[in-house]
Design a protein around this motif. Sequence first.
Motif, PDB file in Angstrom:
ATOM      1  N   PRO A  54     -31.814  62.582  29.266  1.00  0.00           N
ATOM      2  CA  PRO A  54     -32.538  61.305  29.301  1.00  0.00           C
ATOM      3  C   PRO A  54     -31.562  60.148  29.484  1.00  0.00           C
ATOM      4  O   PRO A  54     -30.470  60.151  28.927  1.00  0.00           O
ATOM      5  CB  PRO A  54     -33.204  61.241  27.924  1.00  0.00           C
ATOM      6  CG  PRO A  54     -33.296  62.662  27.478  1.00  0.00           C
ATOM      7  CD  PRO A  54     -32.088  63.340  28.046  1.00  0.00           C
TER       8      PRO A  54
ATOM      9  N   PRO B  14     -31.205  55.696  30.994  1.00  0.00           N
ATOM     10  CA  PRO B  14     -31.878  54.438  31.319  1.00  0.00           C
ATOM     11  C   PRO B  14     -32.287  54.317  32.789  1.00  0.00           C
ATOM     12  O   PRO B  14     -33.075  53.447  33.121  1.00  0.00           O
ATOM     13  CB  PRO B  14     -30.845  53.378  30.944  1.00  0.00           C
ATOM     14  CG  PRO B  14     -29.528  54.072  31.027  1.00  0.00           C
ATOM     15  CD  PRO B  14     -29.798  55.499  30.635  1.00  0.00           C
TER      16      PRO B  14
ATOM     17  N   ILE C  48     -36.929  56.380  34.018  1.00  0.00           N
ATOM     18  CA  ILE C  48     -38.008  55.916  33.137  1.00  0.00           C
ATOM     19  C   ILE C  48     -39.351  56.287  33.741  1.00  0.00           C
ATOM     20  O   ILE C  48     -39.599  56.040  34.926  1.00  0.00           O
ATOM     21  CB  ILE C  48     -37.939  54.379  32.956  1.00  0.00           C
ATOM     22  CG1 ILE C  48     -36.562  53.944  32.463  1.00  0.00           C
ATOM     23  CG2 ILE C  48     -39.061  53.865  32.065  1.00  0.00           C
ATOM     24  CD1 ILE C  48     -36.205  54.401  31.082  1.00  0.00           C
ATOM     25  N   ASP C  49     -40.211  56.862  32.938  1.00  0.00           N
ATOM     26  CA  ASP C  49     -41.565  57.188  33.387  1.00  0.00           C
ATOM     27  C   ASP C  49     -42.328  55.876  33.580  1.00  0.00           C
ATOM     28  O   ASP C  49     -42.512  55.117  32.624  1.00  0.00           O
ATOM     29  CB  ASP C  49     -42.259  58.063  32.340  1.00  0.00           C
ATOM     30  CG  ASP C  49     -43.625  58.552  32.770  1.00  0.00           C
ATOM     31  OD1 ASP C  49     -44.301  57.866  33.558  1.00  0.00           O
ATOM     32  OD2 ASP C  49     -44.020  59.632  32.304  1.00  0.00           O
TER      33      ASP C  49
ATOM     34  N   GLY D 170     -43.185  53.989  30.281  1.00  0.00           N
ATOM     35  CA  GLY D 170     -42.017  53.162  29.979  1.00  0.00           C
ATOM     36  C   GLY D 170     -40.953  53.904  29.193  1.00  0.00           C
ATOM     37  O   GLY D 170     -39.925  53.343  28.835  1.00  0.00           O
ATOM     38  N   GLU D 171     -41.188  55.182  28.922  1.00  0.00           N
ATOM     39  CA  GLU D 171     -40.246  56.008  28.151  1.00  0.00           C
ATOM     40  C   GLU D 171     -39.305  56.754  29.086  1.00  0.00           C
ATOM     41  O   GLU D 171     -39.632  57.016  30.237  1.00  0.00           O
ATOM     42  CB  GLU D 171     -41.021  57.035  27.303  1.00  0.00           C
ATOM     43  CG  GLU D 171     -41.970  56.426  26.292  1.00  0.00           C
ATOM     44  CD  GLU D 171     -41.241  55.706  25.174  1.00  0.00           C
ATOM     45  OE1 GLU D 171     -40.190  56.209  24.716  1.00  0.00           O
ATOM     46  OE2 GLU D 171     -41.722  54.637  24.761  1.00  0.00           O
ATOM     47  N   ARG D 172     -38.131  57.116  28.565  1.00  0.00           N
ATOM     48  CA  ARG D 172     -37.193  57.929  29.332  1.00  0.00           C
ATOM     49  C   ARG D 172     -37.759  59.336  29.504  1.00  0.00           C
ATOM     50  O   ARG D 172     -38.318  59.908  28.567  1.00  0.00           O
ATOM     51  CB  ARG D 172     -35.848  58.031  28.618  1.00  0.00           C
ATOM     52  CG  ARG D 172     -35.113  56.724  28.570  1.00  0.00           C
ATOM     53  CD  ARG D 172     -33.799  56.863  27.835  1.00  0.00           C
ATOM     54  NE  ARG D 172     -33.123  55.574  27.797  1.00  0.00           N
ATOM     55  CZ  ARG D 172     -31.903  55.396  27.343  1.00  0.00           C
ATOM     56  NH1 ARG D 172     -31.210  56.424  26.886  1.00  0.00           N
ATOM     57  NH2 ARG D 172     -31.366  54.192  27.346  1.00  0.00           N
ATOM     58  N   TYR D 173     -37.602  59.883  30.705  1.00  0.00           N
ATOM     59  CA  TYR D 173     -37.983  61.283  30.917  1.00  0.00           C
ATOM     60  C   TYR D 173     -37.096  62.164  30.044  1.00  0.00           C
ATOM     61  O   TYR D 173     -35.877  61.990  30.011  1.00  0.00           O
ATOM     62  CB  TYR D 173     -37.790  61.676  32.377  1.00  0.00           C
ATOM     63  CG  TYR D 173     -38.797  61.088  33.329  1.00  0.00           C
ATOM     64  CD1 TYR D 173     -40.114  61.539  33.352  1.00  0.00           C
ATOM     65  CD2 TYR D 173     -38.428  60.095  34.231  1.00  0.00           C
ATOM     66  CE1 TYR D 173     -41.040  61.013  34.241  1.00  0.00           C
ATOM     67  CE2 TYR D 173     -39.340  59.568  35.129  1.00  0.00           C
ATOM     68  CZ  TYR D 173     -40.646  60.025  35.134  1.00  0.00           C
ATOM     69  OH  TYR D 173     -41.551  59.509  36.020  1.00  0.00           O
TER      70      TYR D 173
END
Length: 140
Positions: free
Chosen positions: A49, A51, A54-55, A59-62
């Motif tokens: 994961p 920066p 980002i999904d 808005g979260e890191r894959y």
Amino acid sequence: MTRPARPEDVDEICAALPSTEFGTSWGDVPTWKVPAGAKGRGFLLYRKPGPTAIDPRTGERYQDLLVIMTSSLADRASLVEDDSTPFFTIDHFRDYNAVLVQQSRLGELTLEELTEVIHEAWLAVAPGRLAKEFLADGQG
């Protein structure tokens, strides 16, 4: 009868290819390489994961990305632009011959489709002699 691909299929497919090894690249990124040894080049990476990945929906890191090499930007585009596949790319990889896929979405592919994409990734970086032998054996 075909079945959906599973995350555990990835290592099985990679390990079955000639002269592969599981190691690291880019410091400590778990990577399948060909040929085995110091000259090995990565054809499939388990991306950590970060920066730059980002999904856009959450808005979260894959958390579960695979990076799979392609033979060209055109091959990458054909996979990414095919709405029937879970492959995509991010800006960080805009100049790389590679596609991304979440392990959690591998079930959207059949085992045969996943095998083909991984075989093509292996062929994209394998030494010419090894690739020719593989293709001559009717495996590619």
